[in-house]
Design a protein around this motif. Structure first.
Motif, mmCIF file in Angstrom:
data_model
loop_
_atom_site.group_PDB
_atom_site.id
_atom_site.type_symbol
_atom_site.label_atom_id
_atom_site.label_comp_id
_atom_site.label_asym_id
_atom_site.label_seq_id
_atom_site.Cartn_x
_atom_site.Cartn_y
_atom_site.Cartn_z
ATOM 1 N N ARG A 226 -6.703 -3.593 1.178
ATOM 2 C CA ARG A 226 -6.610 -2.431 1.638
ATOM 3 C C ARG A 226 -7.368 -2.316 2.858
ATOM 4 O O ARG A 226 -7.142 -1.193 3.870
ATOM 5 N N CYS B 151 -5.586 -3.159 5.710
ATOM 6 C CA CYS B 151 -4.006 -2.132 5.881
ATOM 7 C C CYS B 151 -4.847 -0.731 6.788
ATOM 8 O O CYS B 151 -4.228 -0.703 7.580
ATOM 9 N N ALA B 152 -6.273 -1.015 6.303
ATOM 10 C CA ALA B 152 -7.175 0.316 7.603
ATOM 11 C C ALA B 152 -7.462 0.318 8.394
ATOM 12 O O ALA B 152 -7.300 0.911 9.505
ATOM 13 N N THR C 184 0.718 -1.482 -0.422
ATOM 14 C CA THR C 184 0.397 0.203 -0.230
ATOM 15 C C THR C 184 0.864 0.881 -0.110
ATOM 16 O O THR C 184 2.132 1.130 0.638
ATOM 17 N N ARG C 185 0.480 2.239 -0.220
ATOM 18 C CA ARG C 185 0.736 3.560 -0.713
ATOM 19 C C ARG C 185 -0.090 4.536 -0.815
ATOM 20 O O ARG C 185 -0.979 5.031 -1.096
ATOM 21 N N GLY C 186 -0.779 4.935 1.038
ATOM 22 C CA GLY C 186 -1.543 6.143 0.387
ATOM 23 C C GLY C 186 -2.810 5.255 0.798
ATOM 24 O O GLY C 186 -3.216 4.311 1.729
ATOM 25 N N ARG C 187 -3.895 5.398 -0.329
ATOM 26 C CA ARG C 187 -5.165 5.296 -0.190
ATOM 27 C C ARG C 187 -5.262 3.357 -1.161
ATOM 28 O O ARG C 187 -5.914 3.104 -1.084
ATOM 29 N N ARG C 188 -3.980 3.848 -2.056
ATOM 30 C CA ARG C 188 -3.686 3.028 -2.859
ATOM 31 C C ARG C 188 -3.726 1.523 -2.738
ATOM 32 O O ARG C 188 -2.407 1.831 -1.563
ATOM 33 N N CYS C 189 -3.484 0.309 -3.189
ATOM 34 C CA CYS C 189 -2.871 -1.144 -2.669
ATOM 35 C C CYS C 189 -2.867 -1.830 -4.303
ATOM 36 O O CYS C 189 -3.862 -1.622 -5.096
#
Length: 295
Positions: A257, A260-261, A226-231
């Motif tokens: 995602r 991770c959230a 994940t990077r920011g809100r992207r996976c």
């Protein structure tokens, strides 16, 4: 755990310097098992096992030093295990994290990376806390030299994996269970070590996914980032890069995602035998159908 004996002074390999800014020796994949066997041969001696574990963990990640602190109620954490490349006491002292940093890590119950200058060069402390049943909490710390800072993430993974050796030794008393736990731990350590030998990240992650599928005996293992809100799904066991494009990787990325959230295990569908801290995922029936999976 009891106090550790004074750190053993080891001879360095030819060409190595005692300076804290130089590289530290590390284990090759072929050399992983022998030190583990020697370590578990000392399992009946708690202090000796902890000291041996510090030496093994240092070689595993190529650290300049590894320290184990034990939490002390109402006081500063105490050192119960220590291994370092440096021999002189003044050099060794630089490679041990400040008790306040250890205390913050134990309180947060989360791994941390702390960058520190030593002798004018950037170093990093990787701090990993763990709790073993009713025993005091432990903080495992590796000091990485400048040349190893770029490998901090895989070193973190190896340190987390290595803590399982401490946990298994503490909670398993039956000789047969100890043997099974030892073999399981060695398989995992060897797996991660060999994964790190791949010449590209893509091949490394595919190897990891494939080996984890075998280890767990499951139908499929996927690895994402994940990077920011992207996976992004980076590797799926048993699936080539071309095949991966045709699968429902968007659904898989969404499930990753979500995990991770919430920063926790997620499972779908729910079952009575779930791990107590697992979280029931959002409806993933479409994902199960796409991958022909049951759970």
């Amino acid at each position: 755990m009891t106090a550790t004996p004074p750190p053993q002074k080891k001879q360095l390999r030819q060409g190595q310097s005692l300076s804290t800014g130089t590289s530290a020796p590390s284990l090759s994949p072929e050399d992983v098992l022998s030190p583990l066997q020697n370590l578990f041969a000392r399992s009946s001696d708690p202090a000796g096992f902890v000291q041996g574990f510090a030496e093994y963990a240092r070689l595993l990640v190529g650290a300049l030093a590894v320290t184990l602190h034990e939490e002390v109620e109402g006081g500063k954490p105490k050192v119960v295990g220590f291994s370092a490349v440096a021999v002189r006491p003044e050099q060794q002292k630089q490679l041990v994290p400040h008790p306040d940093e250890v205390g913050r890590t134990l309180k947060a119950r989360r791994g941390r990376k702390v960058n520190v200058p030593i002798d004018g060069r950037q170093h990093a402390f990787l701090l990993v806390p763990l709790k073993i049943s009713d025993s005091p909490s432990i903080c495992l710390t590796a000091c990485l030299g400048p040349e190893r800072i770029g490998f901090a993430d895989p070193c973190f993974s190896l340190l987390h994996l290595a803590t399982q050796l401490l946990i298994q030794r503490e909670i398993l008393s039956d000789a047969n269970e100890q043997t099974a736990a030892f073999h399981q731990a060695t398989l995992l350590v060897e797996m991660f070590s060999r994964t790190g030998e791949a010449d590209t990240l893509k091949r490394s992650l595919f190897t990891l996914a494939t080996e984890l599928e075998k280890f767990f005996g499951c139908e499929r293992v996927a690895v994402g980032r994940t990077r920011g809100r992207r996976c992004k799904v980076l590797a799926i066991s048993g699936v080539s890069a071309e095949e991966k494009r045709t699968l429902a990787t968007t659904q898989l990325a969404g499930a990753m995602r979500e995990a991770c959230a919430v920063d926790n295990f997620t499972v779908w569908p729910g079952q009575p035998d779930l791990y107590e801290n697992a979280i029931i995922s959002a409806n993933q029936d479409d994902l199960l159908h796409s991958f022909k999976a049951g759970r």
